[in-house]
Scaffold this motif. Structure first.
Motif, PDB file in Angstrom:
ATOM      1  N   VAL A 189     -26.012  15.624  53.391  1.00  0.00           N
ATOM      2  CA  VAL A 189     -26.224  15.676  51.944  1.00  0.00           C
ATOM      3  C   VAL A 189     -24.910  15.446  51.211  1.00  0.00           C
ATOM      4  N   HIS A 190     -23.813  15.905  51.829  1.00  0.00           N
ATOM      5  CA  HIS A 190     -22.493  15.800  51.200  1.00  0.00           C
ATOM      6  C   HIS A 190     -21.565  14.943  52.057  1.00  0.00           C
ATOM      7  N   LYS A 191     -20.601  14.314  51.392  1.00  0.00           N
ATOM      8  CA  LYS A 191     -19.585  13.531  52.089  1.00  0.00           C
ATOM      9  C   LYS A 191     -18.796  14.433  53.049  1.00  0.00           C
ATOM     10  N   SER A 192     -18.392  13.861  54.176  1.00  0.00           N
ATOM     11  CA  SER A 192     -17.658  14.639  55.171  1.00  0.00           C
ATOM     12  C   SER A 192     -16.155  14.565  54.923  1.00  0.00           C
ATOM     13  N   GLN A 193     -15.531  15.737  54.869  1.00  0.00           N
ATOM     14  CA  GLN A 193     -14.070  15.780  54.750  1.00  0.00           C
ATOM     15  C   GLN A 193     -13.408  15.485  56.091  1.00  0.00           C
ATOM     16  N   ASN A 194     -14.181  15.580  57.156  1.00  0.00           N
ATOM     17  CA  ASN A 194     -13.650  15.351  58.494  1.00  0.00           C
ATOM     18  C   ASN A 194     -13.659  13.884  58.908  1.00  0.00           C
ATOM     19  N   MET A 195     -14.314  13.052  58.099  1.00  0.00           N
ATOM     20  CA  MET A 195     -14.374  11.620  58.439  1.00  0.00           C
ATOM     21  C   MET A 195     -13.996  10.786  57.220  1.00  0.00           C
TER      22      MET A 195
ATOM     23  N   LEU B  52     -33.027   3.247  60.333  1.00  0.00           N
ATOM     24  CA  LEU B  52     -31.755   3.822  59.911  1.00  0.00           C
ATOM     25  C   LEU B  52     -31.198   4.585  61.111  1.00  0.00           C
ATOM     26  N   VAL B  53     -30.014   4.233  61.566  1.00  0.00           N
ATOM     27  CA  VAL B  53     -29.420   4.855  62.752  1.00  0.00           C
ATOM     28  C   VAL B  53     -28.438   5.935  62.322  1.00  0.00           C
ATOM     29  N   VAL B  54     -28.600   7.134  62.905  1.00  0.00           N
ATOM     30  CA  VAL B  54     -27.697   8.247  62.626  1.00  0.00           C
ATOM     31  C   VAL B  54     -27.024   8.644  63.930  1.00  0.00           C
ATOM     32  N   ILE B  55     -25.708   8.591  63.970  1.00  0.00           N
ATOM     33  CA  ILE B  55     -24.938   9.015  65.145  1.00  0.00           C
ATOM     34  C   ILE B  55     -24.502  10.455  64.907  1.00  0.00           C
ATOM     35  N   ASN B  56     -25.148  11.358  65.634  1.00  0.00           N
ATOM     36  CA  ASN B  56     -24.980  12.801  65.413  1.00  0.00           C
ATOM     37  C   ASN B  56     -23.930  13.395  66.361  1.00  0.00           C
ATOM     38  N   LYS B  57     -23.601  14.637  66.097  1.00  0.00           N
ATOM     39  CA  LYS B  57     -22.657  15.425  66.904  1.00  0.00           C
ATOM     40  C   LYS B  57     -21.259  14.806  66.932  1.00  0.00           C
ATOM     41  N   MET B  58     -20.836  14.262  65.783  1.00  0.00           N
ATOM     42  CA  MET B  58     -19.498  13.702  65.694  1.00  0.00           C
ATOM     43  C   MET B  58     -18.436  14.802  65.901  1.00  0.00           C
ATOM     44  N   ASP B  59     -18.814  16.061  65.661  1.00  0.00           N
ATOM     45  CA  ASP B  59     -17.868  17.163  65.891  1.00  0.00           C
ATOM     46  C   ASP B  59     -17.472  17.285  67.358  1.00  0.00           C
ATOM     47  N   LEU B  60     -18.381  16.866  68.273  1.00  0.00           N
ATOM     48  CA  LEU B  60     -18.096  16.964  69.712  1.00  0.00           C
ATOM     49  C   LEU B  60     -17.120  15.895  70.181  1.00  0.00           C
ATOM     50  N   VAL B  61     -16.869  14.872  69.373  1.00  0.00           N
ATOM     51  CA  VAL B  61     -15.904  13.812  69.738  1.00  0.00           C
ATOM     52  C   VAL B  61     -14.747  13.813  68.736  1.00  0.00           C
TER      53      VAL B  61
ATOM     54  N   GLY C  58     -19.044   4.895  53.758  1.00  0.00           N
ATOM     55  CA  GLY C  58     -20.434   4.543  53.453  1.00  0.00           C
ATOM     56  C   GLY C  58     -21.212   5.693  52.839  1.00  0.00           C
ATOM     57  N   HIS C  59     -22.538   5.560  52.881  1.00  0.00           N
ATOM     58  CA  HIS C  59     -23.431   6.541  52.268  1.00  0.00           C
ATOM     59  C   HIS C  59     -23.546   7.804  53.120  1.00  0.00           C
ATOM     60  N   THR C  60     -23.973   8.871  52.456  1.00  0.00           N
ATOM     61  CA  THR C  60     -24.484  10.015  53.202  1.00  0.00           C
ATOM     62  C   THR C  60     -25.929   9.677  53.606  1.00  0.00           C
ATOM     63  N   LEU C  61     -26.479  10.476  54.481  1.00  0.00           N
ATOM     64  CA  LEU C  61     -27.852  10.212  54.924  1.00  0.00           C
ATOM     65  C   LEU C  61     -28.830  10.260  53.761  1.00  0.00           C
ATOM     66  N   MET C  62     -28.749  11.288  52.926  1.00  0.00           N
ATOM     67  CA  MET C  62     -29.714  11.427  51.837  1.00  0.00           C
ATOM     68  C   MET C  62     -29.574  10.320  50.802  1.00  0.00           C
ATOM     69  N   SER C  63     -28.338   9.907  50.525  1.00  0.00           N
ATOM     70  CA  SER C  63     -28.173   8.820  49.552  1.00  0.00           C
ATOM     71  C   SER C  63     -28.664   7.499  50.134  1.00  0.00           C
ATOM     72  N   SER C  64     -28.533   7.329  51.448  1.00  0.00           N
ATOM     73  CA  SER C  64     -29.046   6.110  52.088  1.00  0.00           C
ATOM     74  C   SER C  64     -30.571   6.067  52.019  1.00  0.00           C
ATOM     75  N   LEU C  65     -31.194   7.252  52.123  1.00  0.00           N
ATOM     76  CA  LEU C  65     -32.654   7.319  52.076  1.00  0.00           C
ATOM     77  C   LEU C  65     -33.199   6.945  50.701  1.00  0.00           C
ATOM     78  N   GLU C  66     -32.362   7.036  49.682  1.00  0.00           N
ATOM     79  CA  GLU C  66     -32.824   6.689  48.343  1.00  0.00           C
ATOM     80  C   GLU C  66     -33.222   5.218  48.239  1.00  0.00           C
ATOM     81  N   THR C  67     -32.716   4.394  49.155  1.00  0.00           N
ATOM     82  CA  THR C  67     -33.041   2.961  49.110  1.00  0.00           C
ATOM     83  C   THR C  67     -34.313   2.630  49.869  1.00  0.00           C
TER      84      THR C  67
END
Length: 627
Positions: free
Chosen positions: A194-200, A145-154, A205-214
């Motif tokens: 854990v929660h959907k982002s209002q900034n994106m 599962l790939v997570v692209i972090n620090k989206m706030d910096l871009v 798609g899924h949040t990280l935690m909801s994706s982990l449920e699969t």
């Protein structure tokens, strides 16, 4: 018998890997906060630490308990965090990203069910991203599962997310890893965790935690075949208790077990328990047990119990993927101690198939593996090994190598392609008896990795027999062969110290040498004899003792050449009459009529003669020559 209630909630072991400072610890800390794992006093402590250091609230400090980590801002040891949702329980493993701590990264990721690969949205795929991705592949992960972090910096840019997505897909495709999902998040502010982002809003798609449920856990070890490595054998009153930890599978009273490598079969009479008088009828993976057997069979530490209907693979050769940790490189032909559960064996590096530099993923063909490189090798055990393919049963498919007392490598077992290499028998090793006098010469050859026999070097004194014999012994020994030289010096000074040089004594000396050489050959050793043995009849008698394994090698050198060499001054003494019955001077030498091999040390150099003999040995004594 007391029973223990086990929760229906699945537990998933999840490893988070990626380049140093891409935010792994921060992401875990933020998830702990957003799932209510952090109490108010803990948050207050994190705020105080961050304020004291003159920085914004740093969620990573929730994990980086070591002062050295806080000072350097990196994770050194693996850290485990337990998080629970309504349906699943997660053990989140945070592993180091810095290249100096790759061995900790391997140990942390090895036990995980699933993996997250973290990438910095601003920096993109970096060296350690590539390294960690390859190590995950090396450990058997075919999806992450790939997570692209620090989206706030871009500025939460969709275009940048799409660019990194292309980078990641291209990188993982090279290793055959499929991204199950690629998610944009900001660990610092909690976007998309854990929660959907209002900034994106553009990401649906899924949040990280909801994706982990699969994510599904790896098969429970108890669902795999029984593997019980024997740790020890205790005797209490009249009971002989076999003790060990069940690595996989389950057993019950009355089960029929097979114990490798002897392959003796018997049934479980009882399962012993400490601290209770109640009978124990069954046990499963993860439990340490003591069992008694219906029959008294020979067992010792390192034997492996399995159900006779589903035993582990038994082999002398196996392929392995190893990560080399030592400063001294692994080299072809070197021997190391392998530990796999309670099993310990000496193994030698039979073949290095390829080496991967994890920093640039380049592949090399080489005879050595340097530190922090991954190699695919074939290992040869000196005694039969019981193991499983890592992808089938990790409990019996993961090992470590020792050089002396130091761990030098971690490795995974793979058994594919051995037939192509000609290293497996068409008959199962489970049918081989390996005890007492029932050890066959074929078994010894298979254990040694080569055939045995007698290389009978004959020729005049000074022809070069001993020089060639000792050089061959040294070369073959370094290759891991069981080899030994018998020559006049070690025989005449001991076993034949009572003999002179008369024809009768020469006959007796060669008779003794022939008998000893035959014993060596039957014991699986390639024995090299270096004797003038001037008479054809004496050599024929030595051949008759073990005709199929006897190889006569004529070391041809003219008498004049041998006189000029005269390494021990024997010709001078013979010419002065100080030595009587000396071959070539006062006693005849009978040239072999049809030797298996002839080397002419007048016309060939020592190295040329050795190369010729090595070529012959490879042809005649290599196990592969029969394939």
């Amino acid at each position: 018998m007391t029973t223990i209630s086990i929760s229906n909630i699945e537990q998933i072991k999840l490893v988070i890997a990626g380049h140093v400072d891409h935010g792994k610890s921060t992401m875990i800390g933020r998830i702990m906060q957003d799932t209510g794992k952090l109490h108010d006093d803990k948050i207050a402590l994190l705020k105080a630490i961050s304020k004291r250091r003159g920085m914004p609230l740093e969620w990573a400090f929730a994990l980086d308990a070591m002062r050295a980590e806080r000072e350097q801002g990196i994770t050194i040891q693996t850290t485990q965090v337990f998080i629970r949702t309504a349906t699943k329980s997660y053990v989140i493993i945070d592993v180091p990203g810095h290249k100096e701590f790759i061995n900790n990264m391997i140990s942390g990721a090895a036990s995980a069910d699933a993996a997250i690969l973290l990438v910095d949205a601003k920096e993109g795929v970096q060296d350690q991203t590539r390294v960690h991705g390859y190590i995950l592949h090396w450990l058997g992960f075919d999806s992450v599962l790939v997570v692209i972090n620090k989206m706030d910096l871009v500025n939460y840019s969709k275009n940048r997310f799409d660019e990194i997505t292309i980078q990641v897909n291209k990188h993982l495709e090279k290793m055959g890893i499929i991204p199950t999902d690629i998610l944009p998040v900001s660990a610092l502010y909690g976007d998309g965790l854990v929660h959907k982002s209002q900034n994106m809003p553009w990401f649906t798609g899924h949040t990280l935690m909801s994706s982990l449920e699969t994510v599904l856990p790896k098969p429970m070890p108890m669902e795999l075949p029984l593997r019980l490595p024997i740790q020890d054998i205790y005797t209490f009153d009249e009971r002989r208790i076999i003790v060990g930890r069940i690595e996989s599978g389950k057993l019950k009273v009355g089960d029929t077990l097979m114990f490798a490598p002897s392959n003796a079969i018997t049934k479980i009479r009882s399962i012993e328990a400490w601290g209770t008088n109640l009978p124990v009828l069954a046990a499963s993976s993860g439990q340490c047990v003591g069992i008694t057997l219906e029959d008294h069979i020979f067992l010792e530490r390192g034997f492996l119990a399995s159900h006779n209907t589903d035993p582990a693979l038994q082999t002398y050769f196996f392929r392995a993927r190893i990560f080399w940790l030592a400063d001294t490189p692994l080299e072809l032909g070197r021997r190391y101690k392998l530990k796999l559960t309670t099993i310990e064996r000496i193994v030698e590096v039979y073949k290095i198939e390829k080496v991967i530099d994890v920093f640039d993923l380049s592949e090399h063909s080489t005879s050595r593996i340097e530190r922090n490189m991954i190699g695919e090798v074939v290992l040869h055990a000196r005694a039969v090994l019981s193991l499983d393919e890592f992808t089938f049963n990790p409990r019996l498919g993961r090992f470590v190598l020792f050089d002396g007392y130091d761990i030098v490598a971690g490795g995974l077992v793979f058994t594919d392609k051995l037939q192509e290499l000609g290293l497996t028998s068409s008959q199962s090793l489970q049918q081989i008896s390996t005890v007492g006098s029932y050890v066959t010469i074929d078994n010894r050859w298979r254990a040694n990795g080569h055939k045995s026999g007698i290389l009978w070097l004959t020729g005049l004194s000074g022809s070069g027999k001993s020089t060639l014999a000792l050089a061959l012994e040294n070369i073959l020994f370094r290759k891991g062969w069981q080899v030994f030289v018998l020559d006049g010096d070690n025989i005449r000074s001991g076993l034949s110290a009572d003999l002179g040089y008369s024809p009768a004594d020469r006959y007796e000396n060669i008779r003794r040498v022939g008998e000893i050489a035959s014993l060596f050959a039957n014991a699986g050793v390639l024995v090299i004899t270096s004797f003038i043995s001037p008479y054809r009849s004496d050599r024929a008698r030595a051949r008759a003792l073990i005709p199929t394994l006897f190889h006569e090698i004529y070391v041809n050198a003219s008498l004049d050449t041998c006189k000029k060499r005269d390494p021990k001054g024997l010709y001078k003494k013979a010419n002065k009459g100080e030595i009587i019955e000396f071959t070539g001077i006062s006693s005849p030498y009978e040239i072999p009529a049809s030797p298996e091999l002839e080397v002419n040390t007048c016309k060939q150099s020592i190295n040329q003669s050795i190369e010729k003999m090595l070529s012959y040995i490879q042809e005649k004594f290599s196990i592969e020559s029969d394939k």
